[in-house]
Design a protein around this motif. Structure first.
Motif, PDB file in Angstrom:
ATOM      1  N   PHE A  70       0.843  -1.193   0.000  1.00 26.91           N
ATOM      2  CA  PHE A  70       0.000   0.000   0.000  1.00 26.91           C
ATOM      3  C   PHE A  70       0.880   1.245   0.000  1.00 26.91           C
ATOM      4  CE2 PHE A  70      -2.366  -2.708   3.362  1.00 26.91           C
ATOM      5  CZ  PHE A  70      -2.872  -3.576   2.395  1.00 26.91           C
ATOM      6  N   GLY A  71       0.584   2.175  -0.892  1.00 32.67           N
ATOM      7  CA  GLY A  71       1.292   3.444  -0.920  1.00 32.67           C
ATOM      8  C   GLY A  71       0.379   4.574  -0.460  1.00 32.67           C
ATOM      9  N   LEU A  72       0.965   5.604   0.134  1.00 32.94           N
ATOM     10  CA  LEU A  72       0.207   6.755   0.612  1.00 32.94           C
ATOM     11  C   LEU A  72       1.079   7.992   0.473  1.00 32.94           C
ATOM     12  CD1 LEU A  72      -2.328   7.869   2.119  1.00 32.94           C
ATOM     13  CD2 LEU A  72      -1.126   7.350   4.263  1.00 32.94           C
ATOM     14  N   SER A  73       0.507   9.057  -0.100  1.00 34.45           N
ATOM     15  CA  SER A  73       1.230  10.327  -0.159  1.00 34.45           C
ATOM     16  C   SER A  73       0.318  11.448   0.333  1.00 34.45           C
ATOM     17  CB  SER A  73       1.725  10.620  -1.585  1.00 34.45           C
ATOM     18  OG  SER A  73       0.641  10.807  -2.465  1.00 34.45           O
ATOM     19  N   GLY A  74       0.916  12.442   0.943  1.00 33.75           N
ATOM     20  CA  GLY A  74       0.164  13.576   1.461  1.00 33.75           C
ATOM     21  C   GLY A  74      -0.450  13.362   2.828  1.00 33.75           C
ATOM     22  N   MET A  75      -0.256  12.173   3.394  1.00 32.05           N
ATOM     23  CA  MET A  75      -0.765  11.830   4.727  1.00 32.05           C
ATOM     24  C   MET A  75       0.185  10.818   5.346  1.00 32.05           C
ATOM     25  SD  MET A  75      -4.894  11.440   4.176  1.00 32.05           S
ATOM     26  CE  MET A  75      -5.258  11.396   5.940  1.00 32.05           C
ATOM     27  N   GLY A  76      -0.032  10.521   6.622  1.00 30.11           N
ATOM     28  CA  GLY A  76       0.746   9.506   7.310  1.00 30.11           C
ATOM     29  C   GLY A  76      -0.125   8.338   7.717  1.00 30.11           C
ATOM     30  N   VAL A  77       0.517   7.227   8.002  1.00 27.07           N
ATOM     31  CA  VAL A  77      -0.187   6.031   8.468  1.00 27.07           C
ATOM     32  C   VAL A  77      -0.123   5.994   9.987  1.00 27.07           C
ATOM     33  CG1 VAL A  77      -0.212   3.502   8.458  1.00 27.07           C
ATOM     34  CG2 VAL A  77       0.340   4.749   6.366  1.00 27.07           C
ATOM     35  N   ALA A  78      -1.270   5.723  10.618  1.00 18.16           N
ATOM     36  CA  ALA A  78      -1.348   5.580  12.072  1.00 18.16           C
ATOM     37  C   ALA A  78      -2.349   4.480  12.386  1.00 18.16           C
ATOM     38  CB  ALA A  78      -1.778   6.887  12.725  1.00 18.16           C
ATOM     39  N   PRO A  79      -2.120   3.713  13.434  1.00 14.42           N
ATOM     40  CA  PRO A  79      -3.066   2.647  13.791  1.00 14.42           C
ATOM     41  C   PRO A  79      -4.460   3.194  14.089  1.00 14.42           C
ATOM     42  CG  PRO A  79      -1.011   2.400  15.007  1.00 14.42           C
ATOM     43  CD  PRO A  79      -0.964   3.739  14.331  1.00 14.42           C
ATOM     44  N   ALA A  80      -5.466   2.356  13.885  1.00 14.83           N
ATOM     45  CA  ALA A  80      -6.835   2.716  14.249  1.00 14.83           C
ATOM     46  C   ALA A  80      -6.845   3.136  15.711  1.00 14.83           C
ATOM     47  CB  ALA A  80      -7.771   1.530  14.031  1.00 14.83           C
ATOM     48  N   GLY A  81      -7.673   4.111  16.034  1.00 16.63           N
ATOM     49  CA  GLY A  81      -7.761   4.605  17.397  1.00 16.63           C
ATOM     50  C   GLY A  81      -6.806   5.741  17.698  1.00 16.63           C
ATOM     51  N   THR A  82      -5.895   6.036  16.756  1.00 20.91           N
ATOM     52  CA  THR A  82      -4.935   7.112  16.950  1.00 20.91           C
ATOM     53  C   THR A  82      -5.536   8.411  16.438  1.00 20.91           C
ATOM     54  OG1 THR A  82      -3.082   5.595  16.661  1.00 20.91           O
ATOM     55  CG2 THR A  82      -2.617   7.942  16.380  1.00 20.91           C
ATOM     56  N   GLU A  83      -5.636   9.391  17.324  1.00 22.05           N
ATOM     57  CA  GLU A  83      -6.186  10.692  16.939  1.00 22.05           C
ATOM     58  C   GLU A  83      -5.038  11.633  16.611  1.00 22.05           C
ATOM     59  OE1 GLU A  83      -9.278  14.108  18.526  1.00 22.05           O
ATOM     60  OE2 GLU A  83      -8.829  12.388  19.793  1.00 22.05           O
ATOM     61  N   LYS A  84      -4.738  11.766  15.323  1.00 22.31           N
ATOM     62  CA  LYS A  84      -3.672  12.642  14.866  1.00 22.31           C
ATOM     63  C   LYS A  84      -4.058  13.162  13.489  1.00 22.31           C
ATOM     64  CE  LYS A  84       1.251  12.999  14.177  1.00 22.31           C
ATOM     65  NZ  LYS A  84       2.535  12.351  14.113  1.00 22.31           N
ATOM     66  N   ASP A  85      -4.016  14.463  13.305  1.00 28.59           N
ATOM     67  CA  ASP A  85      -4.389  15.067  12.029  1.00 28.59           C
ATOM     68  C   ASP A  85      -3.603  14.468  10.869  1.00 28.59           C
ATOM     69  OD1 ASP A  85      -6.156  16.732  13.338  1.00 28.59           O
ATOM     70  OD2 ASP A  85      -4.856  18.493  13.253  1.00 28.59           O
ATOM     71  N   ASN A  86      -4.282  14.387   9.729  1.00 25.42           N
ATOM     72  CA  ASN A  86      -3.668  13.956   8.461  1.00 25.42           C
ATOM     73  C   ASN A  86      -3.061  12.560   8.513  1.00 25.42           C
ATOM     74  OD1 ASN A  86      -4.393  16.450   7.313  1.00 25.42           O
ATOM     75  ND2 ASN A  86      -2.520  17.389   8.063  1.00 25.42           N
ATOM     76  N   THR A  87      -3.694  11.677   9.283  1.00 25.15           N
ATOM     77  CA  THR A  87      -3.276  10.280   9.312  1.00 25.15           C
ATOM     78  C   THR A  87      -4.496   9.382   9.118  1.00 25.15           C
ATOM     79  OG1 THR A  87      -3.553   9.972  11.706  1.00 25.15           O
ATOM     80  CG2 THR A  87      -1.393  10.749  10.928  1.00 25.15           C
ATOM     81  N   GLY A  88      -4.221   8.128   8.838  1.00 26.87           N
ATOM     82  CA  GLY A  88      -5.269   7.125   8.713  1.00 26.87           C
ATOM     83  C   GLY A  88      -4.656   5.756   8.596  1.00 26.87           C
ATOM     84  N   HIS A  89      -5.491   4.772   8.408  1.00 25.51           N
ATOM     85  CA  HIS A  89      -5.016   3.400   8.213  1.00 25.51           C
ATOM     86  C   HIS A  89      -5.733   2.799   7.011  1.00 25.51           C
ATOM     87  CE1 HIS A  89      -8.614   2.826  10.687  1.00 25.51           C
ATOM     88  NE2 HIS A  89      -8.693   1.641  10.116  1.00 25.51           N
ATOM     89  N   HIS A  90      -5.130   1.753   6.462  1.00 24.67           N
ATOM     90  CA  HIS A  90      -5.585   1.183   5.200  1.00 24.67           C
ATOM     91  C   HIS A  90      -6.720   0.167   5.367  1.00 24.67           C
ATOM     92  CE1 HIS A  90      -2.353   2.935   2.818  1.00 24.67           C
ATOM     93  NE2 HIS A  90      -1.513   2.603   3.793  1.00 24.67           N
ATOM     94  N   HIS A  91      -7.544   0.120   4.328  1.00 23.44           N
ATOM     95  CA  HIS A  91      -8.546  -0.923   4.126  1.00 23.44           C
ATOM     96  C   HIS A  91      -8.414  -1.342   2.674  1.00 23.44           C
ATOM     97  CE1 HIS A  91     -10.212   1.628   7.328  1.00 23.44           C
ATOM     98  NE2 HIS A  91     -10.676   0.496   7.836  1.00 23.44           N
ATOM     99  N   ILE A  92      -8.647  -2.607   2.387  1.00 19.59           N
ATOM    100  CA  ILE A  92      -8.668  -3.048   0.997  1.00 19.59           C
ATOM    101  C   ILE A  92     -10.041  -3.618   0.703  1.00 19.59           C
ATOM    102  CG2 ILE A  92      -7.670  -5.322   1.456  1.00 19.59           C
ATOM    103  CD1 ILE A  92      -6.138  -5.000  -1.229  1.00 19.59           C
ATOM    104  N   PHE A  93     -10.630  -3.148  -0.361  1.00 16.17           N
ATOM    105  CA  PHE A  93     -11.932  -3.631  -0.830  1.00 16.17           C
ATOM    106  C   PHE A  93     -11.656  -4.646  -1.924  1.00 16.17           C
ATOM    107  CE2 PHE A  93     -14.679   0.398   0.140  1.00 16.17           C
ATOM    108  CZ  PHE A  93     -14.283   0.357   1.467  1.00 16.17           C
ATOM    109  N   ILE A  94     -12.277  -5.801  -1.805  1.00 17.29           N
ATOM    110  CA  ILE A  94     -12.040  -6.911  -2.739  1.00 17.29           C
ATOM    111  C   ILE A  94     -13.361  -7.307  -3.378  1.00 17.29           C
ATOM    112  CG2 ILE A  94     -11.216  -9.295  -2.970  1.00 17.29           C
ATOM    113  CD1 ILE A  94      -9.571  -8.775  -0.358  1.00 17.29           C
ATOM    114  N   ASP A  95     -13.380  -7.332  -4.709  1.00 16.49           N
ATOM    115  CA  ASP A  95     -14.537  -7.833  -5.469  1.00 16.49           C
ATOM    116  C   ASP A  95     -15.845  -7.165  -5.059  1.00 16.49           C
ATOM    117  OD1 ASP A  95     -12.832  -9.519  -6.852  1.00 16.49           O
ATOM    118  OD2 ASP A  95     -13.145 -11.186  -5.480  1.00 16.49           O
ATOM    119  N   ARG A  96     -15.857  -5.854  -5.068  1.00 20.39           N
ATOM    120  CA  ARG A  96     -17.065  -5.084  -4.769  1.00 20.39           C
ATOM    121  C   ARG A  96     -17.029  -3.810  -5.599  1.00 20.39           C
ATOM    122  NH1 ARG A  96     -18.071  -1.279  -0.346  1.00 20.39           N
ATOM    123  NH2 ARG A  96     -18.208  -0.034  -2.210  1.00 20.39           N
ATOM    124  N   PRO A  97     -18.155  -3.120  -5.698  1.00 21.97           N
ATOM    125  CA  PRO A  97     -18.157  -1.881  -6.491  1.00 21.97           C
ATOM    126  C   PRO A  97     -17.196  -0.844  -5.909  1.00 21.97           C
ATOM    127  CG  PRO A  97     -20.409  -2.583  -6.010  1.00 21.97           C
ATOM    128  CD  PRO A  97     -19.492  -3.451  -5.184  1.00 21.97           C
TER     129      PRO A  97
END
Length: 144
Positions: free
Chosen positions: A48-75
């Motif tokens: 997974f690549g990410l630009s313009g933001m940082g990766v942080a674990p779920a539950g972490t409250e920090k601006d401009n961060t998030g964590h990944h999800h992958i959608f498989i075989d769905r719209p």
């Protein structure tokens, strides 16, 4: 009864249900090692690549961060029957929605032979997509 009503108001008004975590302009999530039309042998690594933001674990409250999800075989995000709820309340977990709340940036996927679609979606501390959503293009791969 008042306590129940107060709790309900708190829950319904909490940020978990707001779906309003802002994404910075230009933030992008993308597949590093896969392209639309690729053929792979299962199991295979997805990076997974990410630009313009940082990766942080779920539950972490920090601006401009998030964590990944992958959608498989769905719209694509925004086109699924459940997406209005998902955009407001968060990504649920099932075979078509995989979570990486630990801050992971890759996964080993084991999919059956055939054609599959994949999309990356970034979620905030509560698994809710940012506003606007930070999502990759949908790619189609063939598992041989």
């Amino acid at each position: 009864m008042r306590a129940i009503a107060a709790l309900l108001v708190f829950i319904l008004c909490s940020p978990v249900f707001a779906g309003d975590t802002p994404a910075p302009d230009g933030a992008k999530v993308y597949f590093i090692n896969l392209n639309d039309g690729d053929s792979v042998t299962s199991p295979f690594v997805v990076q997974f690549g990410l630009s313009g933001m940082g990766v942080a674990p779920a539950g972490t409250e920090k601006d401009n961060t998030g964590h990944h999800h992958i959608f498989i075989d769905r719209p694509p995000l925004g086109e699924g029957a459940e997406d209005a709820d998902l955009l407001e309340n968060g990504v649920f977990t099932d075979d078509n929605h995989r979570h990486f709340g630990g801050g992971q940036t890759e996964v080993m996927l084991d999919l059956p032979s055939g054609t599959h679609t994949l999309q990356l979606v970034l979620g905030d501390q509560f698994h809710v997509p940012h506003n606007p959503p930070v999502a990759s293009d949908v790619i189609t791969i063939t598992v041989e």
